[in-house]
Design an enzyme around this catalytic site. Structure first.
Site, PDB file in Angstrom:
ATOM      1  N   ASP A  91       0.518  -1.733   0.159  1.00 61.32           N
ATOM      2  CA  ASP A  91       0.605  -0.197   0.028  1.00 61.32           C
ATOM      3  C   ASP A  91       0.780   0.819  -0.248  1.00 61.32           C
ATOM      4  OD1 ASP A  91       1.074   0.195   2.104  1.00 61.32           O
ATOM      5  OD2 ASP A  91      -0.765  -0.008   3.674  1.00 61.32           O
ATOM      6  N   SER A  92       0.276   2.829   0.142  1.00 65.01           N
ATOM      7  CA  SER A  92       1.244   4.177  -0.188  1.00 65.01           C
ATOM      8  C   SER A  92       1.842   4.071   0.680  1.00 65.01           C
ATOM      9  CB  SER A  92       0.208   4.460  -1.091  1.00 65.01           C
ATOM     10  OG  SER A  92      -0.923   5.288  -0.101  1.00 65.01           O
ATOM     11  N   GLY A  93       0.791   3.908   2.295  1.00 63.41           N
ATOM     12  CA  GLY A  93       0.705   4.641   3.396  1.00 63.41           C
ATOM     13  C   GLY A  93       0.358   5.449   3.732  1.00 63.41           C
ATOM     14  N   GLY A  94      -0.767   5.688   3.048  1.00 63.17           N
ATOM     15  CA  GLY A  94      -1.338   7.525   2.768  1.00 63.17           C
ATOM     16  C   GLY A  94      -2.783   6.551   4.279  1.00 63.17           C
ATOM     17  N   PHE A  95      -3.413   5.327   4.182  1.00 61.69           N
ATOM     18  CA  PHE A  95      -4.234   4.602   5.193  1.00 61.69           C
ATOM     19  C   PHE A  95      -3.716   4.651   6.045  1.00 61.69           C
ATOM     20  CE2 PHE A  95      -6.871   1.166   6.732  1.00 61.69           C
ATOM     21  CZ  PHE A  95      -8.183   1.917   6.658  1.00 61.69           C
ATOM     22  N   ASP A 145      -2.744   8.481  -1.627  1.00 57.91           N
ATOM     23  CA  ASP A 145      -3.774   8.667  -2.078  1.00 57.91           C
ATOM     24  C   ASP A 145      -4.187   9.566  -0.225  1.00 57.91           C
ATOM     25  OD1 ASP A 145      -4.321   6.352  -0.717  1.00 57.91           O
ATOM     26  OD2 ASP A 145      -6.165   6.462  -1.635  1.00 57.91           O
ATOM     27  N   GLN A 193     -10.841   7.264  -4.314  1.00 55.72           N
ATOM     28  CA  GLN A 193     -11.724   7.752  -3.492  1.00 55.72           C
ATOM     29  C   GLN A 193     -13.193   8.780  -3.850  1.00 55.72           C
ATOM     30  OE1 GLN A 193     -11.126   7.573  -0.438  1.00 55.72           O
ATOM     31  NE2 GLN A 193      -8.982   6.758  -0.427  1.00 55.72           N
ATOM     32  N   GLY A 220     -11.142   3.344   0.436  1.00 56.36           N
ATOM     33  CA  GLY A 220     -12.985   4.336   1.159  1.00 56.36           C
ATOM     34  C   GLY A 220     -13.540   3.899   0.923  1.00 56.36           C
ATOM     35  N   ASP A 270      -8.105  -7.645   0.282  1.00 60.75           N
ATOM     36  CA  ASP A 270      -6.922  -7.645   0.947  1.00 60.75           C
ATOM     37  C   ASP A 270      -7.538  -7.157   2.542  1.00 60.75           C
ATOM     38  OD1 ASP A 270      -5.828  -5.179   2.664  1.00 60.75           O
ATOM     39  OD2 ASP A 270      -6.770  -5.035   0.549  1.00 60.75           O
ATOM     40  N   CYS A 308     -11.285 -28.857   4.961  1.00 60.89           N
ATOM     41  CA  CYS A 308     -10.417 -28.519   4.884  1.00 60.89           C
ATOM     42  C   CYS A 308      -9.347 -29.562   4.488  1.00 60.89           C
ATOM     43  CB  CYS A 308     -10.271 -26.833   6.012  1.00 60.89           C
ATOM     44  SG  CYS A 308      -8.485 -27.095   6.616  1.00 60.89           S
ATOM     45  N   CYS A 310      -6.194 -27.917   5.180  1.00 61.07           N
ATOM     46  CA  CYS A 310      -5.211 -27.737   6.217  1.00 61.07           C
ATOM     47  C   CYS A 310      -4.213 -28.417   6.687  1.00 61.07           C
ATOM     48  CB  CYS A 310      -4.785 -26.122   6.735  1.00 61.07           C
ATOM     49  SG  CYS A 310      -6.085 -26.094   7.665  1.00 61.07           S
ATOM     50  N   CYS A 313      -6.375 -28.535  10.246  1.00 60.51           N
ATOM     51  CA  CYS A 313      -7.215 -29.261  10.166  1.00 60.51           C
ATOM     52  C   CYS A 313      -7.027 -31.290  10.331  1.00 60.51           C
ATOM     53  CB  CYS A 313      -8.102 -29.473   9.054  1.00 60.51           C
ATOM     54  SG  CYS A 313      -9.111 -27.648   9.494  1.00 60.51           S
ATOM     55  N   HIS A 339      -5.093 -22.259   8.889  1.00 59.47           N
ATOM     56  CA  HIS A 339      -6.729 -22.948   9.158  1.00 59.47           C
ATOM     57  C   HIS A 339      -7.347 -21.416   8.618  1.00 59.47           C
ATOM     58  CE1 HIS A 339     -10.482 -24.534   8.571  1.00 59.47           C
ATOM     59  NE2 HIS A 339     -10.539 -23.246   9.279  1.00 59.47           N
TER      60      HIS A 339
HETATM   61 ZN   LIG Z   1      -8.179 -26.247   8.080  1.00 53.97          ZN
END
Ligand SMILES: [Zn+2]
Length: 376
Positions: A91-95, A145, A193, A220, A270, A308, A310, A313, A339
């Site tokens: 990210d740009s650091g803005g948020f 931004d 935005q 935003g 994300d 699942c 993983c 599990c 998980h």
């Molecule tokens: Zn799992």
């Protein structure tokens, strides 16, 4: 080096595609686990590779403050520093500045802020944000931004849209003349935005689109506005943005939000939810969330989820995981994160398969009923 849409759902705006980067392809719709300081909490790059994560997100603001750019530069970039060879979006650091730091002053030049770590004062400009992201060696650079909080008044939103446009232009110009940018060839995503205001969103999209080559981000949102207003804005963006650009909905979200956004044409996500909730003992499953602290799991010797793939599990019972959480053992945090991130990666795999088969819309309807939590 671009974004390609491979197939589009006939019953919704969902699509399957891929973004080519110099460090590999990212099949979309995709989810990025968050590695704020260059580490996805409790998970190693080996874990992430085994889970099937194609891309992770790093935070410019945090990495700039710690370990700092001199360390990253000497390490040979963020990928080498953290031993992650696949794509990284930063990210740009803005948020973070707008949400975490003690703001000193926002001007058209940039932002003066005070570090959350030691109170030191910094001045972040669009140019510096680009320089930091180039030093990190990221594969997808986000424009700097202004992200105003949800519920901001009209004048604040308008100011942010104008600044976001000017700053995108400055970011773009800085990158165009930069040797590192031309050699490394990362993607540059501008950000739209405008809060949940239709006119401002249209205006913002129009002004930053000229800087979008392969993708564009919707910023935003998920900042405290009503869920319905958020999705109305996503629909508006779906109608305005060109089909051939990747759409990244920043900071979203819960499994049901992701499914709803994919239905409305979003390609990239994300969110801290899978890792943060894991550390609180909350597990995501296809039947909704499960809080391992609940006493009903005391003698439950079944896995978190039967379907699942993983390690958690495949190996451990709910009763044992509950025991680890009661002990505050660090193993609990690792196994839960493993998980939850696996669940998100498998969610995205399933979404792509369903879109390709043309069965996404009915699947989404059933799955939304199953995963939607009753507790929030
Ligand atoms: Zn799992």
């Amino acid at each position: 080096m671009g974004f390609t849409v491979e197939s589009e759902d006939t019953a919704s705006s969902a699509r399957v595609g891929h973004l080519v980067t110099s460090r590999g392809e990212i099949p979309t719709p995709a989810f990025m686990p968050i590695g704020t300081y260059g580490a996805v909490k409790t998970l190693s790059p080996r874990d992430l590779k085994e889970i099937g994560a194609d891309v992770i997100l790093g935070n410019t603001y945090h990495l700039y403050l710690r370990p700092g750019m001199d360390v990253i530069k000497d390490a040979g970039g963020l990928h080498k520093f953290m031993a992650w060879e696949s794509p990284i979006l930063t990210d740009s650091g803005g948020f973070q500045i707008f949400s975490l730091a003690e703001l000193r002053k926002i001007s058209d030049d940039g932002v003066i802020f005070t570090s959350i770590l030691d109170g030191s004062e910094h001045f972040l400009t669009p140019e510096l944000s680009m320089e930091i992201q180039l030093t990190l060696g990221t594969d997808i650079i986000m424009a700097f931004d202004e992200c105003p909080p949800g519920g901001s008044d009209d004048a604040t939103l308008r100011g942010a849209v104008k600044r976001t446009e000017n700053w995108a232009d400055r970011c773009y110009k800085f990158l165009q003349g930069n040797k590192g940018f031309e050699e490394l060839g990362p993607h540059f995503f501008p950000i739209v935005q405008g809060g949940v205001d239709e006119e401002l969103r249209k205006q913002s999209a129009e002004t930053v689109l000229p800087f979008a080559q392969s993708g564009i981000a919707i910023g935003g949102l998920a900042v405290g506005e009503e869920k319905e207003a958020m999705f109305e804005t996503v629909v508006l963006m779906n109608n305005i943005l060109p089909r051939d650009k990747l759409r990244y909905l920043m900071g979203v979200g819960k499994p049901e939000d992701i499914i709803n956004a994919v239905l409305r044409g979003i390609d990239l996500f994300d969110c801290v939810i899978p890792t943060r909730n894991a550390r609180n003992g909350q597990f995501f499953t296809w039947d909704g969330k499960l809080n391992i602290h609940n006493s009903q799991f005391n003698k439950d010797f079944s896995p978190i989820s039967e379907n699942c793939s993983c390690y958690t599990c495949g190996t451990f019972t709910r009763a044992y995981l509950r025991h680890l959480f009661k002990l505050n053992d660090v193993l609990a945090l690792h196994l839960a994160s493993l998980h939850n991130v696996t669940f998100y990666i498998e969610l995205m795999d399933t979404i792509r398969q369903k879109i390709e088969k043309g069965t996404f819309a009915p699947w989404a309807k059933d799955t939304l009923l199953a995963v939607s939590p009753s507790d929030d």
